[in-house]
Design a protein around this motif. Structure first.
Motif, PDB file in Angstrom:
ATOM      1  N   PHE A  14       0.906  -1.461   0.103  1.00  0.00           N
ATOM      2  CA  PHE A  14       0.069  -0.189  -0.193  1.00  0.00           C
ATOM      3  C   PHE A  14       0.315   0.990   0.088  1.00  0.00           C
ATOM      4  O   PHE A  14       0.685   2.252  -0.589  1.00  0.00           O
ATOM      5  CB  PHE A  14      -0.979  -0.271   1.504  1.00  0.00           C
ATOM      6  N   TYR A  15       1.145   0.980   0.647  1.00  0.00           N
ATOM      7  CA  TYR A  15       2.563   2.399   1.271  1.00  0.00           C
ATOM      8  C   TYR A  15       3.685   3.228  -0.330  1.00  0.00           C
ATOM      9  O   TYR A  15       4.014   3.806  -0.404  1.00  0.00           O
ATOM     10  CB  TYR A  15       3.370   2.963   2.706  1.00  0.00           C
ATOM     11  N   ALA A  42       7.138   2.973   4.041  1.00  0.00           N
ATOM     12  CA  ALA A  42       7.101   1.599   3.450  1.00  0.00           C
ATOM     13  C   ALA A  42       8.373   1.148   4.036  1.00  0.00           C
ATOM     14  O   ALA A  42       8.114  -0.557   4.524  1.00  0.00           O
ATOM     15  CB  ALA A  42       7.022   1.531   2.084  1.00  0.00           C
ATOM     16  N   ARG A  43       9.734   1.638   3.443  1.00  0.00           N
ATOM     17  CA  ARG A  43      10.454   0.965   4.565  1.00  0.00           C
ATOM     18  C   ARG A  43      11.210   0.832   5.997  1.00  0.00           C
ATOM     19  O   ARG A  43      11.519  -0.428   6.354  1.00  0.00           O
ATOM     20  CB  ARG A  43      12.024   1.929   3.870  1.00  0.00           C
ATOM     21  N   GLY A  44       9.987   1.251   6.583  1.00  0.00           N
ATOM     22  CA  GLY A  44      10.257   1.174   7.875  1.00  0.00           C
ATOM     23  C   GLY A  44       9.089   0.198   8.547  1.00  0.00           C
ATOM     24  O   GLY A  44       9.661  -0.807   9.489  1.00  0.00           O
ATOM     25  N   ILE A  45       7.948  -0.468   7.624  1.00  0.00           N
ATOM     26  CA  ILE A  45       7.585  -1.490   8.145  1.00  0.00           C
ATOM     27  C   ILE A  45       7.846  -2.379   7.425  1.00  0.00           C
ATOM     28  O   ILE A  45       7.674  -3.771   8.317  1.00  0.00           O
ATOM     29  CB  ILE A  45       6.411  -1.156   7.247  1.00  0.00           C
ATOM     30  N   PHE A  46       8.588  -2.024   7.017  1.00  0.00           N
ATOM     31  CA  PHE A  46       9.583  -3.839   5.993  1.00  0.00           C
ATOM     32  C   PHE A  46      10.774  -3.241   7.412  1.00  0.00           C
ATOM     33  O   PHE A  46      11.072  -5.554   7.444  1.00  0.00           O
ATOM     34  CB  PHE A  46      10.562  -3.523   4.685  1.00  0.00           C
ATOM     35  N   LYS A  47      11.617  -3.082   7.747  1.00  0.00           N
ATOM     36  CA  LYS A  47      12.486  -3.230   8.326  1.00  0.00           C
ATOM     37  C   LYS A  47      12.051  -3.950   9.869  1.00  0.00           C
ATOM     38  O   LYS A  47      12.906  -4.802  10.475  1.00  0.00           O
ATOM     39  CB  LYS A  47      13.458  -1.950   8.604  1.00  0.00           C
ATOM     40  N   SER A  48      10.993  -3.114  10.613  1.00  0.00           N
ATOM     41  CA  SER A  48       9.889  -3.910  11.409  1.00  0.00           C
ATOM     42  C   SER A  48       9.695  -5.525  11.298  1.00  0.00           C
ATOM     43  O   SER A  48       9.831  -6.314  12.507  1.00  0.00           O
ATOM     44  CB  SER A  48       9.656  -3.523  11.714  1.00  0.00           C
ATOM     45  N   THR A  49       9.861  -5.873  10.018  1.00  0.00           N
ATOM     46  CA  THR A  49       8.319  -7.326   9.862  1.00  0.00           C
ATOM     47  C   THR A  49       9.932  -8.165  10.586  1.00  0.00           C
ATOM     48  O   THR A  49      10.795  -7.832   9.727  1.00  0.00           O
ATOM     49  CB  THR A  49       7.744  -7.311   8.558  1.00  0.00           C
ATOM     50  N   PRO A  50       9.764  -9.174  11.007  1.00  0.00           N
ATOM     51  CA  PRO A  50       9.939 -10.419  11.138  1.00  0.00           C
ATOM     52  C   PRO A  50      10.773 -11.033   9.958  1.00  0.00           C
ATOM     53  O   PRO A  50      10.349 -12.462   9.934  1.00  0.00           O
ATOM     54  CB  PRO A  50       9.921 -10.701  12.529  1.00  0.00           C
ATOM     55  N   TYR A  51       8.540 -11.085   8.720  1.00  0.00           N
ATOM     56  CA  TYR A  51       8.511 -11.753   8.005  1.00  0.00           C
ATOM     57  C   TYR A  51       9.393 -11.392   6.560  1.00  0.00           C
ATOM     58  O   TYR A  51       8.293 -11.262   6.619  1.00  0.00           O
ATOM     59  CB  TYR A  51       7.541 -12.241   7.890  1.00  0.00           C
ATOM     60  N   ALA A  65       6.344  -6.992  -2.600  1.00  0.00           N
ATOM     61  CA  ALA A  65       6.344  -5.736  -2.233  1.00  0.00           C
ATOM     62  C   ALA A  65       7.048  -4.905  -2.572  1.00  0.00           C
ATOM     63  O   ALA A  65       6.566  -3.363  -3.200  1.00  0.00           O
ATOM     64  CB  ALA A  65       5.183  -5.782  -0.792  1.00  0.00           C
ATOM     65  N   VAL A  66       7.945  -4.702  -1.880  1.00  0.00           N
ATOM     66  CA  VAL A  66       9.119  -3.314  -1.293  1.00  0.00           C
ATOM     67  C   VAL A  66       9.440  -3.351  -2.961  1.00  0.00           C
ATOM     68  O   VAL A  66       9.227  -1.985  -3.350  1.00  0.00           O
ATOM     69  CB  VAL A  66      10.697  -3.645  -0.449  1.00  0.00           C
ATOM     70  N   PHE A  67      10.176  -4.265  -4.025  1.00  0.00           N
ATOM     71  CA  PHE A  67      10.847  -4.671  -4.883  1.00  0.00           C
ATOM     72  C   PHE A  67       9.460  -3.666  -6.348  1.00  0.00           C
ATOM     73  O   PHE A  67      10.282  -3.084  -7.077  1.00  0.00           O
ATOM     74  CB  PHE A  67      11.079  -5.935  -5.699  1.00  0.00           C
ATOM     75  N   VAL A  68       8.361  -3.983  -5.841  1.00  0.00           N
ATOM     76  CA  VAL A  68       7.676  -3.789  -7.162  1.00  0.00           C
ATOM     77  C   VAL A  68       7.038  -2.112  -6.857  1.00  0.00           C
ATOM     78  O   VAL A  68       7.385  -1.595  -8.061  1.00  0.00           O
ATOM     79  CB  VAL A  68       6.494  -4.216  -6.960  1.00  0.00           C
ATOM     80  N   GLY A  69       6.896  -1.425  -5.684  1.00  0.00           N
ATOM     81  CA  GLY A  69       6.811   0.143  -5.022  1.00  0.00           C
ATOM     82  C   GLY A  69       8.007   0.417  -5.354  1.00  0.00           C
ATOM     83  O   GLY A  69       8.034   2.023  -6.023  1.00  0.00           O
ATOM     84  N   LEU A  70       9.120   0.064  -5.464  1.00  0.00           N
ATOM     85  CA  LEU A  70      10.293   0.869  -5.431  1.00  0.00           C
ATOM     86  C   LEU A  70      10.468   0.972  -6.754  1.00  0.00           C
ATOM     87  O   LEU A  70      10.888   2.030  -7.214  1.00  0.00           O
ATOM     88  CB  LEU A  70      12.077   0.408  -5.146  1.00  0.00           C
ATOM     89  N   ALA A  71      10.978  -0.462  -7.763  1.00  0.00           N
ATOM     90  CA  ALA A  71      10.783   0.342  -9.024  1.00  0.00           C
ATOM     91  C   ALA A  71       9.685   1.226  -9.894  1.00  0.00           C
ATOM     92  O   ALA A  71      10.280   1.908 -10.663  1.00  0.00           O
ATOM     93  CB  ALA A  71      10.345  -1.373 -10.053  1.00  0.00           C
TER      94      ALA A  71
END
Length: 110
Positions: free
Chosen positions: A41-42, A51-60, A68-74
């Motif tokens: 979403f973000y 989005a990066r903050g959420i990604f960094k905080s996830t243990p998964y 999800a991160v790659f497509v958004g960054l792209a």
């Protein structure tokens, strides 16, 4: 800000089986499917730092959250950042799929 996203996906989520939300030190702990949805979403809204903050905080950090991160960054031309995340994903032995490679190729085209 996360509260709005949580309520937006509630009708589409089986909260009993897939997601857990727990209070944690002034914030909340979000679990696997919800992390992926929020990162997606973000990034698609252009809120890359959130989005990066959420990604960094996830243990998964699995294939789905990574994609999800790659497509958004792209989408927003963050090719160097995308390659950095891709490198970390490969080092963590997460096997890329077609979506991963498509995101990397699009990210490198900017």
């Amino acid at each position: 800000m996360h509260h709005y996203a949580i309520f937006a996906i509630m009708p589409y989520t089986d909260w009993d089986d897939t997601c857990r939300i727990m209070p944690h030190g002034g914030g909340i702990i979000l679990f696997a499917p919800l992390h992926m949805v929020l990162v997606d979403f973000y990034t698609k809204c252009g809120c890359i730092e959130t989005a990066r903050g959420i990604f960094k905080s996830t243990p998964y950090k699995n294939l789905f959250t990574s994609n999800a991160v790659f497509v958004g960054l792209a989408m927003y031309g963050y090719g160097q950042m995308l390659l950095s995340y891709f490198s970390k994903m490969v080092k963590n032995r997460v096997k890329p799929d077609r979506v991963t490679f498509l995101g990397v190729m699009v990210g490198c085209s900017y």
